[in-house]
Write an enzyme that holds these catalytic residues in place. Structure first.
Site, mmCIF file in Angstrom:
data_model
loop_
_atom_site.group_PDB
_atom_site.id
_atom_site.type_symbol
_atom_site.label_atom_id
_atom_site.label_comp_id
_atom_site.label_asym_id
_atom_site.label_seq_id
_atom_site.Cartn_x
_atom_site.Cartn_y
_atom_site.Cartn_z
ATOM 1 N N ASN A 10 -0.449 0.119 6.089
ATOM 2 C CA ASN A 10 -1.847 0.530 6.200
ATOM 3 C C ASN A 10 -2.432 -0.237 7.379
ATOM 4 O O ASN A 10 -2.394 -1.467 7.400
ATOM 5 C CB ASN A 10 -2.594 0.196 4.905
ATOM 6 C CG ASN A 10 -2.020 0.923 3.708
ATOM 7 O OD1 ASN A 10 -1.663 2.095 3.810
ATOM 8 N ND2 ASN A 10 -1.903 0.248 2.587
ATOM 9 N N ASP B 116 4.113 -8.029 -4.117
ATOM 10 C CA ASP B 116 2.697 -7.668 -4.154
ATOM 11 C C ASP B 116 2.100 -8.115 -5.495
ATOM 12 O O ASP B 116 2.715 -7.966 -6.550
ATOM 13 C CB ASP B 116 2.525 -6.148 -3.974
ATOM 14 C CG ASP B 116 1.098 -5.770 -3.620
ATOM 15 O OD1 ASP B 116 0.853 -5.367 -2.472
ATOM 16 O OD2 ASP B 116 0.213 -5.886 -4.498
ATOM 17 N N ILE B 117 0.897 -8.634 -5.454
ATOM 18 C CA ILE B 117 0.252 -9.164 -6.659
ATOM 19 C C ILE B 117 -0.159 -8.044 -7.620
ATOM 20 O O ILE B 117 -0.358 -8.274 -8.811
ATOM 21 C CB ILE B 117 -0.973 -10.032 -6.270
ATOM 22 C CG1 ILE B 117 -1.305 -11.037 -7.359
ATOM 23 C CG2 ILE B 117 -2.193 -9.177 -5.906
ATOM 24 C CD1 ILE B 117 -2.248 -12.141 -6.904
ATOM 25 N N HIS C 183 4.541 -2.600 3.414
ATOM 26 C CA HIS C 183 4.863 -2.502 1.991
ATOM 27 C C HIS C 183 6.245 -1.877 1.851
ATOM 28 O O HIS C 183 6.531 -0.852 2.487
ATOM 29 C CB HIS C 183 3.884 -1.577 1.257
ATOM 30 C CG HIS C 183 2.449 -2.016 1.272
ATOM 31 N ND1 HIS C 183 1.780 -2.430 0.141
ATOM 32 C CD2 HIS C 183 1.538 -2.089 2.277
ATOM 33 C CE1 HIS C 183 0.521 -2.736 0.442
ATOM 34 N NE2 HIS C 183 0.352 -2.532 1.737
ATOM 35 N N HIS D 187 1.135 -6.150 7.912
ATOM 36 C CA HIS D 187 2.158 -6.205 6.867
ATOM 37 C C HIS D 187 2.721 -4.825 6.592
ATOM 38 O O HIS D 187 2.073 -3.808 6.850
ATOM 39 C CB HIS D 187 1.585 -6.801 5.568
ATOM 40 C CG HIS D 187 0.365 -6.093 5.055
ATOM 41 N ND1 HIS D 187 -0.899 -6.313 5.571
ATOM 42 C CD2 HIS D 187 0.206 -5.167 4.070
ATOM 43 C CE1 HIS D 187 -1.772 -5.568 4.919
ATOM 44 N NE2 HIS D 187 -1.127 -4.853 4.010
ATOM 45 N N GLN E 129 -6.498 -0.485 5.535
ATOM 46 C CA GLN E 129 -5.909 -1.825 5.496
ATOM 47 C C GLN E 129 -6.917 -2.779 4.874
ATOM 48 O O GLN E 129 -8.051 -2.874 5.337
ATOM 49 C CB GLN E 129 -5.555 -2.282 6.918
ATOM 50 C CG GLN E 129 -4.926 -3.660 6.973
ATOM 51 C CD GLN E 129 -4.562 -4.072 8.391
ATOM 52 O OE1 GLN E 129 -4.762 -3.327 9.342
ATOM 53 N NE2 GLN E 129 -4.023 -5.260 8.531
HETATM 54 P P1 AMP Z 1 -3.375 -3.198 2.328
HETATM 55 O O1 AMP Z 1 -4.014 -4.223 3.241
HETATM 56 O O2 AMP Z 1 -4.302 -2.082 2.003
HETATM 57 O O3 AMP Z 1 -2.073 -2.699 2.891
HETATM 58 O O4 AMP Z 1 -3.029 -3.899 0.953
HETATM 59 C C1 AMP Z 1 -2.927 -5.274 0.779
HETATM 60 C C2 AMP Z 1 -2.016 -5.543 -0.376
HETATM 61 O O5 AMP Z 1 -1.985 -6.961 -0.567
HETATM 62 C C3 AMP Z 1 -2.424 -4.925 -1.718
HETATM 63 O O6 AMP Z 1 -1.348 -4.115 -2.184
HETATM 64 C C4 AMP Z 1 -2.669 -6.137 -2.617
HETATM 65 O O7 AMP Z 1 -2.275 -5.915 -3.956
HETATM 66 C C5 AMP Z 1 -1.849 -7.207 -1.940
HETATM 67 N N1 AMP Z 1 -2.301 -8.566 -2.181
HETATM 68 C C6 AMP Z 1 -3.562 -9.046 -2.078
HETATM 69 N N2 AMP Z 1 -3.583 -10.355 -2.359
HETATM 70 C C7 AMP Z 1 -2.313 -10.723 -2.617
HETATM 71 C C8 AMP Z 1 -1.680 -11.947 -2.959
HETATM 72 N N3 AMP Z 1 -2.367 -13.089 -3.090
HETATM 73 N N4 AMP Z 1 -0.335 -11.959 -3.156
HETATM 74 C C9 AMP Z 1 0.375 -10.816 -3.037
HETATM 75 N N5 AMP Z 1 -0.158 -9.626 -2.708
HETATM 76 C C10 AMP Z 1 -1.478 -9.576 -2.509
#
Ligand code: AMP
Length: 121
Positions: free
Chosen positions: A90, A32-33, A105, A103, A97
């Site tokens: 999420n 995760d970024i 986590h 995805h 989400q």
């Molecule tokens: P969610 O959709 O709420 O489950 O969260 C999306 C997740 O994607 C968050 O934890 C972000 O930090 C992560 N995220 C967004 N862009 C990137 C990226 N380019 N590379 C890795 N993780 C990412």
């Protein structure tokens, strides 16, 4: 309807980089970024599925199995399998989400002190 411009679709197409942890025919795992825990890895199916409903409706059993195998293998690769970890998906707007590509986590690397529905303490 799946949004082909979402950030994970771009990662799958190689248009933007990721810190890859693991990959198989059906799934990709990367850091995760914005990590919320010492271990914070995302696992995504390679197919175009916005959420679990689309994944359930459209993915073959092989894709589903490959995805779950990737989750377990990734947890092992990052050293979280022995001590444990939390899986979070999420899903949809009530689930907050943010990225519209299904995805999971993997969160770990230290004990999680929070209760059932908390992502972290
Ligand atoms: P969610 O959709 O709420 O489950 O969260 C999306 C997740 O994607 C968050 O934890 C972000 O930090 C992560 N995220 C967004 N862009 C990137 C990226 N380019 N590379 C890795 N993780 C990412």
């Amino acid at each position: 309807m799946y949004d082909q411009t979402n950030i994970f679709a771009k990662i799958l197409r190689g248009e933007i980089p990721c810190k890859k942890v693991h990959e198989n025919d059906h799934a990709l795992a990367f850091h995760d970024i914005s990590p919320q825990m010492p271990v914070h890895v995302l696992v995504i199916p390679k197919g175009p599925y916005t959420n679990l409903e689309e994944f359930n409706a459209g993915a073959s059993l092989e894709e589903m199995g490959g995805f779950m195998r990737a989750v377990a293998e990734t947890a092992n690769l990052v050293g979280a399998a022995q001590s444990g970890y939390r899986l979070i998906a999420n899903n949809g707007s009530d689930g907050h989400q943010e990225v519209p590509h299904f995805h999971v986590h993997i969160l770990g690397g230290r004990p999680i002190m929070g209760g059932m529905i908390k992502a972290q303490d």
